[in-house]
Every structure is written in structure tokens, then in C-alpha cells.
Write a protein that holds these residues in place. Structure first.
Motif, short mmCIF file in Angstrom:
data_model
loop_
_atom_site.label_atom_id
_atom_site.label_comp_id
_atom_site.label_asym_id
_atom_site.label_seq_id
_atom_site.Cartn_x
_atom_site.Cartn_y
_atom_site.Cartn_z
N PHE A 132 0.83 -1.21 0.00
CA PHE A 132 0.00 0.00 0.00
C PHE A 132 0.87 1.26 0.00
O PHE A 132 0.56 2.24 -0.68
CB PHE A 132 -0.92 0.01 1.22
N ILE A 133 1.95 1.23 0.77
CA ILE A 133 2.86 2.37 0.86
C ILE A 133 3.52 2.62 -0.50
O ILE A 133 3.57 3.77 -0.98
CB ILE A 133 3.92 2.14 1.95
N ALA A 134 4.06 1.58 -1.10
CA ALA A 134 4.73 1.72 -2.39
C ALA A 134 3.79 2.27 -3.45
O ALA A 134 4.15 3.16 -4.23
CB ALA A 134 5.31 0.38 -2.83
N CYS A 135 2.58 1.74 -3.46
CA CYS A 135 1.59 2.21 -4.43
C CYS A 135 1.27 3.68 -4.20
O CYS A 135 1.20 4.48 -5.15
CB CYS A 135 0.32 1.37 -4.32
N SER A 136 1.10 4.08 -2.96
CA SER A 136 0.74 5.46 -2.65
C SER A 136 1.83 6.42 -3.09
O SER A 136 1.57 7.44 -3.74
CB SER A 136 0.48 5.59 -1.14
N VAL A 137 3.08 6.09 -2.75
CA VAL A 137 4.20 6.98 -3.10
C VAL A 137 4.40 7.03 -4.61
O VAL A 137 4.51 8.12 -5.20
CB VAL A 137 5.49 6.51 -2.40
N LEU A 138 4.46 5.88 -5.26
CA LEU A 138 4.76 5.85 -6.69
C LEU A 138 3.63 6.48 -7.51
O LEU A 138 3.89 7.22 -8.46
CB LEU A 138 5.01 4.41 -7.14
N SER A 139 2.39 6.20 -7.14
CA SER A 139 1.27 6.72 -7.95
C SER A 139 1.07 8.21 -7.77
O SER A 139 0.56 8.89 -8.67
CB SER A 139 -0.03 5.97 -7.61
N HIS A 140 1.48 8.77 -6.61
CA HIS A 140 1.30 10.20 -6.36
C HIS A 140 2.52 11.03 -6.74
O HIS A 140 2.38 12.22 -7.06
CB HIS A 140 0.98 10.45 -4.88
N TYR A 141 3.71 10.44 -6.70
CA TYR A 141 4.91 11.26 -6.84
C TYR A 141 5.87 10.81 -7.95
O TYR A 141 6.66 11.63 -8.43
CB TYR A 141 5.68 11.29 -5.51
N ALA A 142 5.87 9.57 -8.34
CA ALA A 142 6.86 9.08 -9.30
C ALA A 142 6.54 9.56 -10.71
O ALA A 142 5.36 9.74 -11.07
CB ALA A 142 6.93 7.56 -9.27
N PRO A 143 7.56 9.77 -11.54
CA PRO A 143 7.30 10.11 -12.94
C PRO A 143 6.62 8.95 -13.67
O PRO A 143 6.65 7.80 -13.22
CB PRO A 143 8.70 10.39 -13.50
N ALA A 144 6.03 9.25 -14.81
CA ALA A 144 5.20 8.27 -15.51
C ALA A 144 5.98 7.02 -15.90
O ALA A 144 5.45 5.90 -15.79
CB ALA A 144 4.59 8.91 -16.76
N ASP A 145 7.24 7.18 -16.33
CA ASP A 145 7.99 6.00 -16.75
C ASP A 145 8.30 5.08 -15.57
O ASP A 145 8.29 3.85 -15.72
CB ASP A 145 9.28 6.41 -17.46
N MET A 146 8.54 5.64 -14.39
CA MET A 146 8.77 4.82 -13.21
C MET A 146 7.49 4.11 -12.78
O MET A 146 7.52 2.93 -12.40
CB MET A 146 9.32 5.66 -12.06
N GLN A 147 6.37 4.80 -12.86
CA GLN A 147 5.09 4.17 -12.54
C GLN A 147 4.84 2.97 -13.46
O GLN A 147 4.43 1.90 -13.00
CB GLN A 147 3.96 5.18 -12.66
N SER A 148 5.09 3.16 -14.76
CA SER A 148 4.85 2.08 -15.72
C SER A 148 5.79 0.90 -15.48
O SER A 148 5.43 -0.25 -15.73
CB SER A 148 5.03 2.61 -17.14
N ALA A 149 6.99 1.20 -14.99
CA ALA A 149 7.97 0.14 -14.78
C ALA A 149 7.72 -0.65 -13.51
O ALA A 149 7.97 -1.87 -13.46
CB ALA A 149 9.38 0.73 -14.75
N TRP A 150 7.21 0.01 -12.45
CA TRP A 150 7.14 -0.63 -11.15
C TRP A 150 5.73 -0.97 -10.66
O TRP A 150 5.54 -2.02 -10.02
CB TRP A 150 7.84 0.24 -10.10
N LEU A 151 4.76 -0.14 -10.95
CA LEU A 151 3.42 -0.40 -10.38
C LEU A 151 2.81 -1.72 -10.87
O LEU A 151 2.21 -2.44 -10.06
CB LEU A 151 2.49 0.78 -10.67
N PRO A 152 2.92 -2.09 -12.15
CA PRO A 152 2.39 -3.41 -12.54
C PRO A 152 3.08 -4.55 -11.81
O PRO A 152 2.44 -5.57 -11.49
CB PRO A 152 2.66 -3.46 -14.05
N ARG A 153 4.37 -4.41 -11.53
CA ARG A 153 5.11 -5.45 -10.81
C ARG A 153 4.69 -5.50 -9.34
O ARG A 153 4.63 -6.58 -8.73
CB ARG A 153 6.60 -5.21 -10.93
N VAL A 154 4.39 -4.34 -8.75
CA VAL A 154 3.86 -4.31 -7.39
C VAL A 154 2.49 -4.98 -7.36
O VAL A 154 2.18 -5.78 -6.47
CB VAL A 154 3.76 -2.86 -6.86
N ALA A 155 1.66 -4.67 -8.35
CA ALA A 155 0.31 -5.22 -8.42
C ALA A 155 0.31 -6.74 -8.52
O ALA A 155 -0.49 -7.42 -7.87
CB ALA A 155 -0.45 -4.61 -9.59
N SER A 156 1.22 -7.28 -9.31
CA SER A 156 1.26 -8.73 -9.52
C SER A 156 1.93 -9.48 -8.37
O SER A 156 1.85 -10.71 -8.30
CB SER A 156 2.01 -9.05 -10.81
N GLY A 157 2.58 -8.73 -7.46
CA GLY A 157 3.32 -9.37 -6.38
C GLY A 157 4.73 -9.76 -6.78
O GLY A 157 5.50 -10.25 -5.95
#
Length: 371
Positions: free
Chosen positions: A90-115
């Protein structure tokens, strides 16, 4: 205000509760503790349930749910004193989705979502004493990005994580970075904590890092507040199960030929435990509802919630042990593990005394009996 949960939230609660009851038995937890305090298989099962994707935006393969859904999940996992740190997702998602640039979100959020990727917050330093604006970690500009030098303590599952969210000083201000565990210059020393979960000391020596945001303190405050809300919800689940175990024991234990649940003095103590549980539950709801509030209001709310939760956890845990007698502190009996979990949650993201100071410092000028 309507405090009823939606049908979807009740179904989510039921699904997580069934997994805890059937898939995460006390014996499985004991085996996980003996193996080091983190079970990747259990983490993958949480991912299969969709829990790591719960708050990830739908655009990044997540479910796009909110703070209340996360609260429901954390509370049910607390009932089973689950070791795997779902709050960190939850913490990683909150920080990355609110503050990370778009390319970092695309690189990491799907991997966080899948575990696939376990991304954890590594902010605690020895001299900080829970203060977020105290940071000795240093970052320097390099040709290909930034290099970090830091020592971070009590990082959840630090030697098992795939990446860290790390605050560090850059040009006189706190900035937030993402550091991969396999990067050069990263060393970790893992250990089992008091409640059986896993943490690590993380050392960075000119480790390559990717910038998340230069607004580091605000992002770090959001991260910690997200963690506080999840911790409060988890504590409610732990306390609820602790009370249930204690009542069950009192209805089985006999003294002087009668069940000790019939003793009026002990019944009063259980009533006090339930009162503290409900006070904690109310403040947990309050914390989750305030996660979307402006920063100052959100910070005040989290401090208030953590003070009440800390007081409730201490009371419920101590009363449970006392009502059980000597068996309540034995490793073989389950309630001792709930007591240890409550003890550790009380100091997570700042202990009660720290947050009492935060409440005091954040009082408005009109606060007080003479206002």
C-alpha cells in the motif's frame, strides 16, 4: 455519516478471512517464523487474492480501490497475525502513484500489483527517533543518475525485498529515491523481529538510485501516514482476535469448580478490553477516512489515531496475558504471539509517546479549555 461497508467490501473481507482461517494456520505461521519470518509463497498467495494490486491504479494493472478497502484487508490479516508486510504494498503504491514520474510508474506499479516486486520503505535511521525530517543519508549527482550512501534500520523484509524507497539529503533537502536490492553497493543483514516477522539493516555505499521526487518530505509523510492507517487497521484485527481467544479461554478454564468467566471482576476486565477495542476501531476508521485529506489535517489525524491505538493495544495485550495467567506468555500458546504482535505494532511508525507529542505540537491556537 454512513459507516456501513459496501457489498464488495464485505465480500473482500470474507475472502481474506477465509484465506486466513484455512490457508494461514498457526502452524504455518510458526514454520514461517522458524524459516526466517517471511514466506514468499504466502506473499504470492496474497498477490493471487489481488491484495497487492488492491490500491494500484487500474491503468497499471491494479484494482484501483481506496483506503477503506485497504483497511478491511489489513484488519483481516491482523486477525491471523500474518507476517508478510502487505502494508508495504500500500505504501509503495501510494508513493509511486502520487509522486513518481510516468515511466517509473509504468515500470514498477504493474510489478507491485502482480506481487512480482516487493517494494518497501527504508526510512528509519538510528538518530531519527521517528522524526521524518531527520535524515543523514546522502545522495550525490552522477553521470547516469544518483548515488546514495546510507544506513537504514528495521526495514521490513529488507533482505527479501526487490527495491527500497529511500529518503536522502540532496542539496540540503530531503529527496526520495528508489534503490534496487541487487544494485551495486547494497548490502543487507536480515533478522527475525520480536513478533516473528522479518526485517533487515540496509547499508548503501554509493548505490545507484533512481529519483522518485524532489518533494521528498511530503512524499515520505504520505508514505508513513499510509503505513499508520494500515497499522491501525491491522491492530484492530489483532485485538479483536485477542479478545475472542481470551473469552474462549475463560469459558473453558475452571477455578473453584466453576468457569472463571462467571467471576464478576474478570467479566468487568473483559468489558474494558472490548471498550478499548471499539475505541481503537473508531480511530482506525478515522485514520483511513482522513488519508485523502490535506497534508496538515491528515498528519494530525494519524497522530491522534496512533495515540488511541497505542493505548488500546497496550491495555488489551496486557489484560489478555493477565487473564490467561502464566500460560499467556508461553511460546506454545497462541495468545503470547498476539501479545508480541501488539507490542511491536505499538512502536511501528512512531510509538504512543512520540505521537502524543505530535498531537500536542499540531494543536491549533484555539485548542484548550480556555478557548
Amino acid at each position: 455519516m454512513d459507516f456501513d461497508f459496501s457489498d464488495d467490501q464485505e465480500q473482500l473481507r470474507d475472502a481474506v478471512r477465509k484465506w486466513v482461517d484455512k490457508g494461514y494456520t498457526f502452524e504455518r505461521r510458526r514454520a514461517a517464523v522458524a524459516a526466517g519470518g517471511f514466506d514468499r509463497a504466502a506473499w504470492n498467495e496474497l498477490a493471487e487474492l489481488g491484495l497487492t494490486a488492491l490500491t494500484v491504479p487500474e491503468a497499471h494493472d491494479g484494482m484501483g480501490q481506496g483506503a477503506i478497502d485497504a483497511m478491511v484487508v489489513a484488519e483481516e490479516l491482523g486477525r491471523g497475525i500474518v507476517l508478510e508486510p502487505i502494508a508495504q504494498a500500500f505504501i509503495a503504491c501510494s508513493v509511486l502513484s502520487h509522486y513518481a514520474p510516468a515511466d517509473m510508474q509504468s515500470a514498477w506499479l504493474p510489478r507491485v500489483a502482480s506481487g512480482e516486486a516487493l517494494v518497501v520503505l527504508a526510512q528509519q535511521e538510528r538518530k531519527a527517533r521517528y522524526r521524518l525530517n531527520v535524515c543523514e543519508a546522502k545522495a550525490i549527482q552522477a553521470q547516469s543518475g544518483h548515488l546514495l550512501t546510507a544506513t537504514k534500520s528495521i526495514v521490513p523484509a529488507g533482505d527479501k525485498a526487490d527495491a527500497f524507497i529511500v529518503p536522502a539529503q540532496l542539496d540540503g533537502k530531503i529527496v526520495l529515491f528508489l534503490v534496487e536490492r541487487t544494485a551495486s553497493g547494497v548490502t543487507t543483514h536480515g533478522y527475525v523481529t520480536q513478533d516473528g516477522s522479518r526485517a533487515a539493516e540496509v547499508q548503501l555505499a554509493n548505490a545507484p538510485a533512481t529519483l522518485i521526487t524532489t518533494d521528498g518530505l511530503a512524499a515520505l509523510e504520505l508514505a508513513v501516514d499510509t503505513g499508520i492507517a494500515a497499522t491501525c487497521a491491522e491492530a484492530v484485527g489483532v485485538m479483536g482476535k485477542t479478545v475472542a481467544i481470551t473469552v474462549e479461554y475463560m469459558n473453558q478454564r475452571k477455578q473453584f469448580g466453576v468457569f472463571i468467566a462467571s467471576f464478576q471482576a474478570l467479566r468487568h476486565r473483559v468489558a474494558d478490553m472490548k471498550m478499548q477495542l471499539e475505541l481503537a476501531r473508531s480511530m482506525s476508521y478515522y485514520a483511513s477516512l482522513k488519508l485523502g485529506a490535506p497534508a496538515d489535517e491528515r498528519r494530525r489525524a494519524m497522530a491522534r489515531a496512533k495515540v488511541q491505538l497505542g493505548q488500546s493495544m497496550r491495555f488489551v495485550g496486557q489484560q489478555a496475558v493477565q487473564l490467561h495467567g502464566g500460560i499467556g506468555v508461553t511460546d506454545e500458546y497462541i495468545v503470547s504471539h498476539y501479545f508480541k504482535k501488539l507490542t511491536q505494532l505499538e512502536v511501528a511508525f512512531g510509538d504512543t509517546l512520540h505521537h502524543l507529542g505530535e498531537v500536542s505540537a499540531r494543536m491549533q491556537d484555539t485548542a484548550g479549555v480556555f478557548a
